[in-house]
Scaffold this active site. Sequence first.
Site, mmCIF file in Angstrom:
data_model
loop_
_atom_site.group_PDB
_atom_site.id
_atom_site.type_symbol
_atom_site.label_atom_id
_atom_site.label_comp_id
_atom_site.label_asym_id
_atom_site.label_seq_id
_atom_site.Cartn_x
_atom_site.Cartn_y
_atom_site.Cartn_z
ATOM 1 N N GLU A 143 0.842 -1.197 0.000
ATOM 2 C CA GLU A 143 0.000 0.000 0.000
ATOM 3 C C GLU A 143 0.873 1.241 0.000
ATOM 4 O OE1 GLU A 143 -4.159 1.141 2.205
ATOM 5 O OE2 GLU A 143 -2.345 0.983 3.377
ATOM 6 N N GLU A 180 5.118 7.654 -3.471
ATOM 7 C CA GLU A 180 5.859 6.840 -2.504
ATOM 8 C C GLU A 180 6.723 5.783 -3.176
ATOM 9 O OE1 GLU A 180 3.648 5.335 0.767
ATOM 10 O OE2 GLU A 180 2.806 7.287 1.301
#
Length: 703
Positions: free
Chosen positions: A155, A164
Amino acid sequence: MKSSTILHQRIDPLSGRSEWVIVREAEDVGGLRDSLAHTSYLDMLNDHHRNRAFEAAISNALQTHPGVVLDIGAGTGLLSMMASRALQQCLVPLSNPESDQSIIACEGFLPMYLLAKKVLHLNGLSSAIKLVHKRSEDLKVGIDMDAPADVLVTEILDSTLLGEGIIPTLQHAHKNLLKPNALVVPCRAKIFGQLVQCNELWRMRDLFHTESQLKDGLVLHPLATCQNMQHTIHVNALADSIEVITEPFKVFNFDFSKIPPSEGKSDIFVKAIKSGVAHAIISWWVLELDQEGTEVYTTAPKWVEPHYESWHDHWKPCVWFVPTEGLRIANDESIQFSALHDQISFKYVFDKEKKSVETADLKSWVPLMRPERIGLLGSSKWRSTVLDSMKKIFHQESTYTCLVVDDSLPLTIAAAAMSTSASVFSILSGLQEIDSTCLQNMVNGSYSKPGQLRVIRKRCNELTLDDIDGRKVNVLLGEPYYIAYQDMLPWRNLRFWRERTSLASLLDEKAIIVPYRGILCGMAMTMHDLWKSRQALKFVQGFNHSVVNKVFGACGDLPVPLEGPILPYSLWQCGETQALTEAFHIMSFELSKPIETVRASVKVHISSSGLCHGIVLWIDWVLHPDIEERILTGPKGHQPTYWKQGVKLFRNPVPVEAFQSKDRLCNSNTFDLDAVFDSETGDLQIKVDFLNQVHPTGDTLVS
């Protein structure tokens, strides 16, 4: 067993200096609460839709591919625990039942790794899940894993999807850590966009045209440009002022079950559904977590997906500002442009882009500013208050030695412009790339006969009279504004007070201090959405997470005397809120005097009935004693404000009620608020006590 230690970098809020603090595992990671409480972990774990969708997708994947599971970026270990439960319920035998490493969870961030160990232990899964303190790029099959994984769960997504590093992470995992036909949860993602017109957003981008309309003599637009990037903004708060120019369009498709490309281009063709000026593209993404695409999660704004209106702060839509003057579009007109992505970001490119007036002569030293900062620089109210104060100070042709101690380019420019005899020295510690000569040229180009200006490359406590040409400072200026503190609590800007104190020996005895006072204000509020996202965790999808509450700074059902921290938020972006009191004055900071610890107690009357979740705090700045107007930094409903406030959520919400009598408002509920500002640490502590109140009929209300 040897205790782990963490070196945690901390910024002293009053000096601006960085320092390293040693935190030991034995301290229950409590020493890192201040930094972890500012992360999105708690908000994510309180997102029940997200949790259910991931668990369903993981269960579906392991029903068809039972085997080794790799969890990258494990966080608290929630996805690994979901995988463990799903493996126990598998109807198909494991592909390698002899392996004792069915689930490998890697977490490179040491504080989270230590916390995950505690969560796994609390849930009796320490032996079932192998937790590794490594980044996934450092994992080795045969060392950290017995075999490549059959299923990857992860995630590592942000509001832009890519920020990210999911692309390089998946590239490495597919090549080195996964079997050829491994399943990935989430399976696919799509980025969508929509051209919109919104004056509220555009004011956070177009300082050039704002200044051309104001014509107040303060020219700041050459010193500021908005970054050409995706800006995360809760656009639902602006829904009433947003006009959609096009239908939503697809920007990129990503298939995470395959090696994703490092770069990509998408040519977009879309037709306008109404005439207008496109100011921005609002972007969002849709996750298909399982292969069938039945488990879906989206960050779409509410006018696109009204079923996903619940407020969360960890993922939100993004705003990308259209370049130049916006894009004027006629109804039914065809629009063509491109989108480009690299490994960690994406942007839009219009073929007919041309150099705009405000960016034509930008130098490399011009700072890239956040939309909120540009919005403030274009605020007519803010500018008039600042300029009125400057005119009051430089009202006569005296010799001024002026020192700007923070990162305020506006005050630097205004001070140099207001007096031909002023010598202006500016610290600009957060803008070290600014060159004095370039800044002086900008002042010279905007004003006739400006004063002299110089940037000093020193900290305030290192300054000597030699740095300011041997003359004592008779005008000390600050907004206060420090670039490094933009995401911090409002009273962190009282660093100005500490720096004013350290400069005492360089100040003239009649020196003018701007601002000369700060006023800490508060307001009791209903904050349903923020409360839900910050509430203490018990069980998340059946897994006990109670050990994370202290570290994450949770609120609700906390054991006495533990309370949640005060956290910085832009309240206008915090979903459903309602003021229950008028704004009230708590304490004053007399900035013309040396810094000191300040204590105050106030009694506050409730003016509206509702459920009180906490107190919102901010500082209003009084620039000059003879100027009535203040710089107001508090909340204004759902109107955009350009400052963050401090939010203190209570241990539990308190129902409050105000009663209306025939002849006057009877404030039947009150509370006492005690506050202490510590001049040594720069911290603010508040304590709120609700009192037993009696209804005019004699019935006791809430305590």
